[in-house]
Design a protein around this motif. Structure first.
Motif, PDB file in Angstrom:
ATOM      1  N   VAL A  27     -74.641  48.463  47.337  1.00 17.76           N
ATOM      2  CA  VAL A  27     -76.461  48.574  47.750  1.00 17.76           C
ATOM      3  C   VAL A  27     -76.593  49.059  49.368  1.00 17.76           C
ATOM      4  O   VAL A  27     -76.055  48.467  50.022  1.00 17.76           O
ATOM      5  N   PRO A  28     -77.011  50.372  49.333  1.00 20.32           N
ATOM      6  CA  PRO A  28     -77.358  50.931  50.702  1.00 20.32           C
ATOM      7  C   PRO A  28     -78.414  49.764  51.399  1.00 20.32           C
ATOM      8  O   PRO A  28     -79.148  49.308  50.897  1.00 20.32           O
ATOM      9  N   PRO A  29     -77.920  49.774  52.738  1.00 21.36           N
ATOM     10  CA  PRO A  29     -78.840  48.970  53.666  1.00 21.36           C
ATOM     11  C   PRO A  29     -80.445  49.132  53.383  1.00 21.36           C
ATOM     12  O   PRO A  29     -81.120  48.279  53.442  1.00 21.36           O
ATOM     13  N   ARG A  30     -80.964  50.364  53.207  1.00 21.71           N
ATOM     14  CA  ARG A  30     -82.157  50.700  53.168  1.00 21.71           C
ATOM     15  C   ARG A  30     -82.741  49.993  51.868  1.00 21.71           C
ATOM     16  O   ARG A  30     -84.117  49.861  51.746  1.00 21.71           O
ATOM     17  N   ALA A  31     -82.053  49.945  50.581  1.00 26.33           N
ATOM     18  CA  ALA A  31     -82.517  49.535  49.426  1.00 26.33           C
ATOM     19  C   ALA A  31     -82.373  48.077  49.338  1.00 26.33           C
ATOM     20  O   ALA A  31     -82.703  47.556  48.331  1.00 26.33           O
ATOM     21  N   ALA A  32     -81.577  47.329  50.414  1.00 21.71           N
ATOM     22  CA  ALA A  32     -81.169  45.812  50.135  1.00 21.71           C
ATOM     23  C   ALA A  32     -82.677  45.101  50.029  1.00 21.71           C
ATOM     24  O   ALA A  32     -83.579  45.338  50.726  1.00 21.71           O
ATOM     25  N   GLN A  33     -82.718  44.054  48.989  1.00 18.81           N
ATOM     26  CA  GLN A  33     -83.982  43.230  49.300  1.00 18.81           C
ATOM     27  C   GLN A  33     -83.524  41.697  49.092  1.00 18.81           C
ATOM     28  O   GLN A  33     -82.291  41.711  48.636  1.00 18.81           O
ATOM     29  N   GLY A  34     -84.126  40.796  49.352  1.00 11.98           N
ATOM     30  CA  GLY A  34     -83.952  39.447  49.106  1.00 11.98           C
ATOM     31  C   GLY A  34     -82.751  38.965  49.723  1.00 11.98           C
ATOM     32  O   GLY A  34     -82.395  39.137  50.874  1.00 11.98           O
ATOM     33  N   ALA A  37     -80.423  41.615  51.662  1.00  9.49           N
ATOM     34  CA  ALA A  37     -81.156  42.279  52.728  1.00  9.49           C
ATOM     35  C   ALA A  37     -80.865  40.800  53.969  1.00  9.49           C
ATOM     36  O   ALA A  37     -80.523  41.471  55.032  1.00  9.49           O
ATOM     37  N   GLU A  38     -81.079  39.809  53.625  1.00  7.28           N
ATOM     38  CA  GLU A  38     -80.969  38.440  54.514  1.00  7.28           C
ATOM     39  C   GLU A  38     -79.383  38.737  55.178  1.00  7.28           C
ATOM     40  O   GLU A  38     -79.457  38.339  56.199  1.00  7.28           O
ATOM     41  N   VAL A  39     -78.650  38.811  54.115  1.00  8.49           N
ATOM     42  CA  VAL A  39     -77.092  38.836  54.466  1.00  8.49           C
ATOM     43  C   VAL A  39     -76.447  40.023  55.211  1.00  8.49           C
ATOM     44  O   VAL A  39     -76.052  39.905  56.202  1.00  8.49           O
ATOM     45  N   TYR A  40     -77.095  41.038  55.016  1.00 12.44           N
ATOM     46  CA  TYR A  40     -76.889  42.404  55.676  1.00 12.44           C
ATOM     47  C   TYR A  40     -77.505  42.182  57.295  1.00 12.44           C
ATOM     48  O   TYR A  40     -76.723  42.805  58.051  1.00 12.44           O
ATOM     49  N   GLN A  41     -78.671  41.682  57.291  1.00 15.87           N
ATOM     50  CA  GLN A  41     -79.194  41.503  58.526  1.00 15.87           C
ATOM     51  C   GLN A  41     -78.431  40.402  59.392  1.00 15.87           C
ATOM     52  O   GLN A  41     -77.916  40.629  60.623  1.00 15.87           O
ATOM     53  N   GLN A  42     -77.885  39.317  58.826  1.00 14.87           N
ATOM     54  CA  GLN A  42     -76.917  38.475  59.505  1.00 14.87           C
ATOM     55  C   GLN A  42     -75.615  39.210  60.008  1.00 14.87           C
ATOM     56  O   GLN A  42     -75.356  39.071  61.264  1.00 14.87           O
ATOM     57  N   MET A  43     -75.224  40.061  59.072  1.00 12.03           N
ATOM     58  CA  MET A  43     -73.960  40.605  59.491  1.00 12.03           C
ATOM     59  C   MET A  43     -74.182  41.784  60.645  1.00 12.03           C
ATOM     60  O   MET A  43     -73.187  41.590  61.394  1.00 12.03           O
ATOM     61  N   LEU A  55     -69.388  45.576  49.406  1.00 11.21           N
ATOM     62  CA  LEU A  55     -69.289  45.762  47.933  1.00 11.21           C
ATOM     63  C   LEU A  55     -69.546  44.808  47.023  1.00 11.21           C
ATOM     64  O   LEU A  55     -69.666  44.898  45.997  1.00 11.21           O
ATOM     65  N   HIS A  56     -69.867  43.443  47.637  1.00 13.94           N
ATOM     66  CA  HIS A  56     -70.131  42.448  46.835  1.00 13.94           C
ATOM     67  C   HIS A  56     -71.733  42.499  46.671  1.00 13.94           C
ATOM     68  O   HIS A  56     -72.053  41.537  45.822  1.00 13.94           O
ATOM     69  N   ALA A  57     -72.376  43.190  47.261  1.00 21.27           N
ATOM     70  CA  ALA A  57     -73.923  43.206  47.257  1.00 21.27           C
ATOM     71  C   ALA A  57     -74.270  43.360  45.706  1.00 21.27           C
ATOM     72  O   ALA A  57     -75.606  42.547  45.561  1.00 21.27           O
ATOM     73  N   PRO A  58     -73.821  44.047  44.795  1.00 26.31           N
ATOM     74  CA  PRO A  58     -74.356  43.741  43.320  1.00 26.31           C
ATOM     75  C   PRO A  58     -74.666  42.592  42.842  1.00 26.31           C
ATOM     76  O   PRO A  58     -75.277  42.081  41.954  1.00 26.31           O
ATOM     77  N   VAL A  59     -73.792  41.376  43.411  1.00 27.78           N
ATOM     78  CA  VAL A  59     -73.716  39.950  42.877  1.00 27.78           C
ATOM     79  C   VAL A  59     -74.251  39.175  44.176  1.00 27.78           C
ATOM     80  O   VAL A  59     -73.245  38.680  45.342  1.00 27.78           O
ATOM     81  N   PRO A  60     -75.603  39.101  44.348  1.00 30.81           N
ATOM     82  CA  PRO A  60     -75.915  38.631  45.970  1.00 30.81           C
ATOM     83  C   PRO A  60     -75.491  37.201  46.176  1.00 30.81           C
ATOM     84  O   PRO A  60     -75.068  37.080  47.306  1.00 30.81           O
ATOM     85  N   ARG A  61     -75.179  36.392  45.427  1.00 29.70           N
ATOM     86  CA  ARG A  61     -74.635  35.188  45.740  1.00 29.70           C
ATOM     87  C   ARG A  61     -73.190  35.073  46.011  1.00 29.70           C
ATOM     88  O   ARG A  61     -72.749  34.611  47.029  1.00 29.70           O
ATOM     89  N   LEU A  62     -72.481  36.202  45.367  1.00 27.45           N
ATOM     90  CA  LEU A  62     -71.144  36.392  45.871  1.00 27.45           C
ATOM     91  C   LEU A  62     -71.008  36.844  47.296  1.00 27.45           C
ATOM     92  O   LEU A  62     -70.133  36.606  48.130  1.00 27.45           O
ATOM     93  N   LEU A  63     -71.914  37.872  47.448  1.00 21.31           N
ATOM     94  CA  LEU A  63     -72.124  38.478  48.913  1.00 21.31           C
ATOM     95  C   LEU A  63     -72.155  37.259  50.139  1.00 21.31           C
ATOM     96  O   LEU A  63     -71.472  37.571  50.896  1.00 21.31           O
ATOM     97  N   ALA A  64     -73.196  36.517  49.720  1.00 18.50           N
ATOM     98  CA  ALA A  64     -73.507  35.363  50.781  1.00 18.50           C
ATOM     99  C   ALA A  64     -72.315  34.486  50.765  1.00 18.50           C
ATOM    100  O   ALA A  64     -71.933  34.071  51.928  1.00 18.50           O
TER     101      ALA A  64
END
Length: 77
Positions: A27-34, A37-43, A55-64
């Motif tokens: 998920v590109p940073p500009r397309a990140a939502q919900g 997007a929160e995890v990307y910002q924290q990172m 790479l885990h972004a397609p499964v948001p809970r896994l990414l988190a």
């Protein structure tokens, strides 16, 4: 991240990482939502936005969860 480091990071993430990723669409940073997007910002704020984690972004809970483990490990050092 700002300045040249931010531009380099953005270039690596948006231009080069997709070239080596074959089976997962990041998920590109500009397309990140919900949650993504929160995890990307924290990172960005606490570490850096890195393709191996994103790479885990397609499964948001896994990414988190992955980010949470990395944050905990990082804070121990």
């Amino acid at each position: 991240m700002t300045g040249i480091a931010g531009r380099v990071e953005q270039t690596l993430f948006t231009r080069f990482a997709p070239l080596i990723i074959k089976h997962v669409e990041a998920v590109p940073p500009r397309a990140a939502q919900g949650l993504v997007a929160e995890v990307y910002q924290q990172m960005r704020d606490e570490f850096q936005l890195v393709p191996p984690v994103t790479l885990h972004a397609p499964v948001p809970r896994l990414l988190a969860a992955v980010w949470g483990m990395l944050r905990a490990r990082h804070s121990l050092h």
